[in-house]
Design a protein around this motif. Structure first.
Motif, short mmCIF file in Angstrom:
data_model
loop_
_atom_site.label_atom_id
_atom_site.label_comp_id
_atom_site.label_asym_id
_atom_site.label_seq_id
_atom_site.Cartn_x
_atom_site.Cartn_y
_atom_site.Cartn_z
N UNK A 1 -0.74 0.47 -14.44
CA UNK A 1 -1.88 -0.05 -14.23
C UNK A 1 -2.72 -0.44 -15.38
N UNK A 2 -4.02 -0.74 -15.24
CA UNK A 2 -4.78 -1.31 -16.39
C UNK A 2 -5.09 0.18 -17.10
N UNK A 3 -5.26 -0.13 -18.61
CA UNK A 3 -5.48 1.12 -19.40
C UNK A 3 -6.64 1.67 -18.80
N UNK A 4 -7.88 0.78 -18.61
CA UNK A 4 -9.29 1.29 -18.30
C UNK A 4 -9.10 2.18 -17.02
N UNK A 5 -8.19 1.69 -16.01
CA UNK A 5 -8.40 2.27 -14.84
C UNK A 5 -7.92 3.61 -14.92
N UNK A 6 -7.08 4.11 -16.02
CA UNK A 6 -6.70 5.31 -16.00
C UNK A 6 -7.76 6.31 -16.51
N UNK A 7 -8.74 5.78 -17.29
CA UNK A 7 -9.79 6.43 -17.81
C UNK A 7 -10.81 6.72 -16.77
N UNK A 8 -11.27 5.52 -16.01
CA UNK A 8 -12.26 6.08 -15.07
C UNK A 8 -11.57 6.59 -13.63
N UNK A 9 -10.30 6.37 -13.32
CA UNK A 9 -9.46 7.20 -12.51
C UNK A 9 -9.93 8.71 -12.82
N UNK A 10 -9.59 9.10 -13.59
CA UNK A 10 -9.83 10.27 -14.35
C UNK A 10 -11.09 11.05 -14.07
N UNK B 1 0.95 -1.13 0.02
CA UNK B 1 0.01 0.14 0.16
C UNK B 1 0.87 1.17 -0.06
N UNK B 2 0.35 2.43 -0.96
CA UNK B 2 0.98 3.62 -0.82
C UNK B 2 0.33 4.63 -1.22
N UNK B 3 0.56 5.78 -0.37
CA UNK B 3 -0.28 6.88 -0.74
C UNK B 3 0.36 7.59 -1.81
N UNK B 4 -0.21 7.84 -2.93
CA UNK B 4 0.47 8.47 -4.19
C UNK B 4 -0.27 9.73 -4.43
N UNK B 5 0.54 11.00 -4.71
CA UNK B 5 -0.17 12.16 -4.99
C UNK B 5 -0.96 12.08 -6.31
N UNK B 6 -2.13 12.82 -6.25
CA UNK B 6 -2.97 12.87 -7.39
C UNK B 6 -2.13 12.95 -8.89
N UNK B 7 -1.16 13.79 -8.74
CA UNK B 7 -0.45 14.28 -9.96
C UNK B 7 0.47 12.91 -10.53
N UNK B 8 0.82 12.13 -9.51
CA UNK B 8 1.77 10.95 -9.93
C UNK B 8 0.83 9.63 -10.18
#
Length: 154
Positions: free
Chosen positions: A117-126, A104-111
């Motif tokens: 990750x999964x390509x789709x995750x980047x879409x719905x995470x946005x 587990x890691x806390x990751x800043x929004x901009x990073x």
């Protein structure tokens, strides 16, 4: 067969809690950074599942869940369509534990968007990070590659 699951993004106001899947053998998510979450158990509501999975994987107690959308992943695993409830959690308490599924890691929004990750995750995470309306989406993968996706915002 239909499988039900949750995807839970825990947000401290500056960072998201992400899970680097690096501990489970034969893990479909191996090496990827994803949210916490998991399969609904018999009789559970999506919210109950999210609270349980967040606690089991992080040690955190979720106090406020906001369901942001639903995602269908047709045949993501052999002979299984996955229907997932996507949650955004901004109120929680507790101390992080050592997760049995990964680091587990806390990751800043901009990073976050730079993590493997999964390509789709980047879409719905946005969609979550830009506070898009409630969504119903479908992400079609074949051989672990995103072929297509569609979405309706409400």
């Amino acid at each position: 067969m239909a499988k039900l699951a949750t995807i839970c993004y825990i947000d401290n106001g500056e960072e998201l809690l992400m899970l680097h899947r690096n501990k489970k053998p034969n893990d479909v998510h191996e090496g990827k950074w994803i949210s916490v979450g998991g399969k609904l158990e018999a009789g559970e509501t999506p919210e109950e599942c999210a609270v349980r999975e967040i606690f089991e994987e992080t040690g955190l107690h979720a106090h406020e869940l906001r369901m942001r959308g639903m995602i269908t992943f047709p045949e993501f695993t052999p002979d299984n369509d996955w229907y997932t409830y996507v949650f955004h959690v901004t109120k929680f308490s507790g101390e992080l534990i050592d997760c049995p599924e990964g680091t587990l890691a806390w990751v800043p929004y901009q990073k976050v968007m730079d993590l493997p990750t999964w390509e789709g995750d980047l879409i719905f995470l946005e969609w979550i990070l830009t506070d898009k309306p409630f969504f119903s989406a479908k992400f079609i993968y074949q051989d672990m590659e995103l072929l297509d996706h569609s979405v309706v915002f409400y």
